[in-house]
Design an enzyme around this catalytic site. Sequence first.
Site, short mmCIF file in Angstrom:
data_model
loop_
_atom_site.label_atom_id
_atom_site.label_comp_id
_atom_site.label_asym_id
_atom_site.label_seq_id
_atom_site.Cartn_x
_atom_site.Cartn_y
_atom_site.Cartn_z
N GLU A 190 -33.06 -15.88 -12.92
CA GLU A 190 -31.76 -16.46 -13.25
C GLU A 190 -31.72 -17.93 -12.88
OE1 GLU A 190 -27.16 -15.13 -12.69
OE2 GLU A 190 -28.36 -15.29 -10.88
N TYR A 206 -26.42 -21.85 -18.78
CA TYR A 206 -26.82 -20.66 -18.01
C TYR A 206 -27.97 -19.95 -18.72
CZ TYR A 206 -26.73 -16.00 -15.93
OH TYR A 206 -27.08 -14.84 -15.31
#
Length: 422
Positions: A232, A144
């Site tokens: 993101e 992530y």
Amino acid sequence: MAWRSLGKLVSQSLSAGGRWQQQQLRHLNIHEYQGAELMGKYGINVPKGVAVASVEEVRKAVKDVFPNEKEVVVKSQILAGGRGLGTFKSGLKGGVHIVKAEEVEDLAGNMLGQILVTKQTGPQGKVVSKVYLCEKLSLVNEMYFAITLDRTSAGPIIIACRKGGTSIEDLAEKFPDMIVKVPIDVFKGITDEDAAKVVDGLAPKVADRNTAIEQVKKLYKLFCESDCTLLEINPIAETADNQLVAADAKLNFDDNGAFRQKEIFALRDSSQEDPREVAAAKADLNYIGLDGEIGCMVNGAGLAMATMDIIKLHGGTPANFLDVGGNASEGQVVEAFKILTADDKVKAILVNIFGGIMKCDVIASGIVNAAKQVSLKVPVIVRLEGTNVDQGKRILKESGMTLITAEDLDDAAEKAVKALSQ
């Protein structure tokens, strides 16, 4: 992932009691395929892909772009997270699928034009106007990565986790030690040391460390040069050929940077936004749709917030945040009323004006003209104070309209809540 979810990782703010709440994002949000294209321009590794809007385009893309692929990833494109676990109102489960090349056309056809409901769309869902066809990568590790803005450090902050592809909120709660946060000095920019800390947080297994550091620096460059508020990637992944690839893309951009990011802001998909907020933006009004029953029209953000708070104090729920500003014209006031009355959930309207720069007579004239153009079927509570207040009250009185007047904010909120039950 929604903006508020990532915010929890940065500031550990309170949640909304577990109940979905409609909220406006005060920045441009673009689709995944648009974000991937932008990343590619900055030299960031992204999967080969193409966005399509019809079955004919799907057929052509499979033939021209993926002629030798046995499997293709089909991703529905909506401006909300949770697509993979979402459900179409048609009954189709999941907004992201990996299918055989010969099955792509049928699946994409079942997605296009359909409404996808996810945990972030609310029960009404969002229509899928495009699907993103991507090459299937052989992933050996999923991580992530995100860059956002941090109030504490007053600058960008990079968030990394060695696990990705799943809910980062859950990981942060269960394994907080996995989350690595690297604040970046906005004046110095990202250093090799900063980028190395991020890569260490990602803990890649096969990708070259120095190459990964360069990819992080390119992502930061994109974030700054494009006026991003959020970048993101979930997951940022390693492939079997030792590449670090952005297998997902979510980017938001600061509305204040629109004047210098014309190409990016031309990507806005207003069909995915609240139509009330689109109409308000065209009228140069500050509007955020909420889920309550009392429509609010106020001048000044602080007074608007106070009005919403005192409505809640008296047991009501605000239907919106609407700031007409300090120099609104009569026409803008009319547009504001049109937006409020178009909301079926609104059962009463509270007008709270403190005339400083904004004159009470302008508001009053706008209310009267709005009543002539729209059918006011709900009670209207008006509290006026300040510049030209006497003229404003006289205009309202002589209009013949049935209004509920209030002496102060507390009185106005109490009468608005009471009006709901009448």
